[in-house]
Design an enzyme around this catalytic site. Sequence first.
Site, mmCIF file in Angstrom:
data_model
loop_
_atom_site.group_PDB
_atom_site.id
_atom_site.type_symbol
_atom_site.label_atom_id
_atom_site.label_comp_id
_atom_site.label_asym_id
_atom_site.label_seq_id
_atom_site.Cartn_x
_atom_site.Cartn_y
_atom_site.Cartn_z
ATOM 1 N N GLN A 83 -2.442 -2.537 13.774
ATOM 2 C CA GLN A 83 -0.615 -2.218 14.055
ATOM 3 C C GLN A 83 0.532 -3.410 15.556
ATOM 4 O OE1 GLN A 83 0.776 0.724 13.370
ATOM 5 N NE2 GLN A 83 2.737 0.330 13.572
ATOM 6 N N LYS A 143 -0.563 7.867 11.185
ATOM 7 C CA LYS A 143 -1.577 7.362 10.310
ATOM 8 C C LYS A 143 -2.517 7.996 10.334
ATOM 9 C CE LYS A 143 1.071 2.747 10.068
ATOM 10 N NZ LYS A 143 1.021 1.364 10.516
ATOM 11 N N ASP A 181 -4.349 -3.205 5.078
ATOM 12 C CA ASP A 181 -2.735 -3.455 5.642
ATOM 13 C C ASP A 181 -2.462 -4.483 4.149
ATOM 14 O OD1 ASP A 181 -0.891 -1.877 6.716
ATOM 15 O OD2 ASP A 181 -1.772 -2.777 8.966
HETATM 16 N N1 GUN Z 1 3.808 -2.378 12.276
HETATM 17 C C1 GUN Z 1 5.219 -2.213 10.873
HETATM 18 N N2 GUN Z 1 4.597 -1.896 10.101
HETATM 19 C C2 GUN Z 1 3.366 -1.759 9.462
HETATM 20 C C3 GUN Z 1 2.613 -2.235 9.033
HETATM 21 O O1 GUN Z 1 2.786 -1.820 8.098
HETATM 22 N N3 GUN Z 1 1.259 -1.740 9.347
HETATM 23 C C4 GUN Z 1 1.127 -2.582 10.859
HETATM 24 N N4 GUN Z 1 -0.323 -2.844 10.991
HETATM 25 N N5 GUN Z 1 1.887 -2.323 11.407
HETATM 26 C C5 GUN Z 1 3.186 -2.288 11.238
#
Ligand code: GUN
Length: 283
Positions: free
Chosen positions: A97, A53, A120
């Site tokens: 996350q 990311k 998100d």
């Molecule tokens: N863990 C697995 N997929 C995601 C996501 O799209 N966003 C976040 N913040 N954590 C995740």
Amino acid sequence: MNAQIIDGVALSNTIRESLTQETLALKAKGITPGLAVILVGENPASQVYVRNKVKACAQVGIHSVLDQHPSSLTSEALFKRIDELNQDPSIHGILVQLPLPAHINAQEVIERISPLKDVDGFHISSAGALMTGSRGFWPCTPYGCMKMLEHIGFDLKGKHAVVVGRSNIVGKPMALMLLQKNATVTICHSATPNLKEMTLMADVLVAAVGVAKLITQDMVKPNAVVIDVGMNRDEHGKLCGDVDTAGVGEVASFITPVPGGVGPMTITMLLANTLEACTAMHA
Ligand code: GUN
């Protein structure tokens, strides 16, 4: 393989090029979009995801902050950090996350993020906006799937979409997005008695359950469009999705690969949401 592959890397690159132009236009006005990525603990998969990311932000010119904490971090300390980032004018998007360590309540953490910075799309206010068709951030993975369907020019109106999986992150928001485009939507899950009976009705099949190669050729209607959200390891330790791509690729009209399908699109839509947050904040 009869099906056409929907290349998530190529589509991502095209979208990221236009996001780069948007970022340049904002920077010309003295605005630099910023994303904060919070990682708690040492989960190896999460470490890879957050690194990707941060790298993607750099690719399009978004400023990013990687905020790493030990798994011993208390909820109070995490709330305090989120409060700071909510107030920070250089940060337009905040992502925590998941999963979080067991002693931290993930939903409480998500609700602490300002809905204006919820890139998100997991905040209850973003979920409510999606449900009611109001303006709000869409969760990145189903948003990326919708972009893939748009890319192949698939008109969802009157089509039967079957979503396998009911998570808050993918299955439920996916179903709502498909519904918003006038598809007839069925959601299947672990308690669905005859999954094959359901999947065989799908014009569009989205698999998001996390079970390696669950969807086999006999479960797919000829010429269906198949979107594979899964990210699993097969019996040889090789990365694979929820769909048996080789078999299903013989009957489907379009299919997304794993890797190189939905994965890169998820990150691309995170970048898009961050730019949208930044633009909205400076409107
Ligand atoms: N863990 C697995 N997929 C995601 C996501 O799209 N966003 C976040 N913040 N954590 C995740």
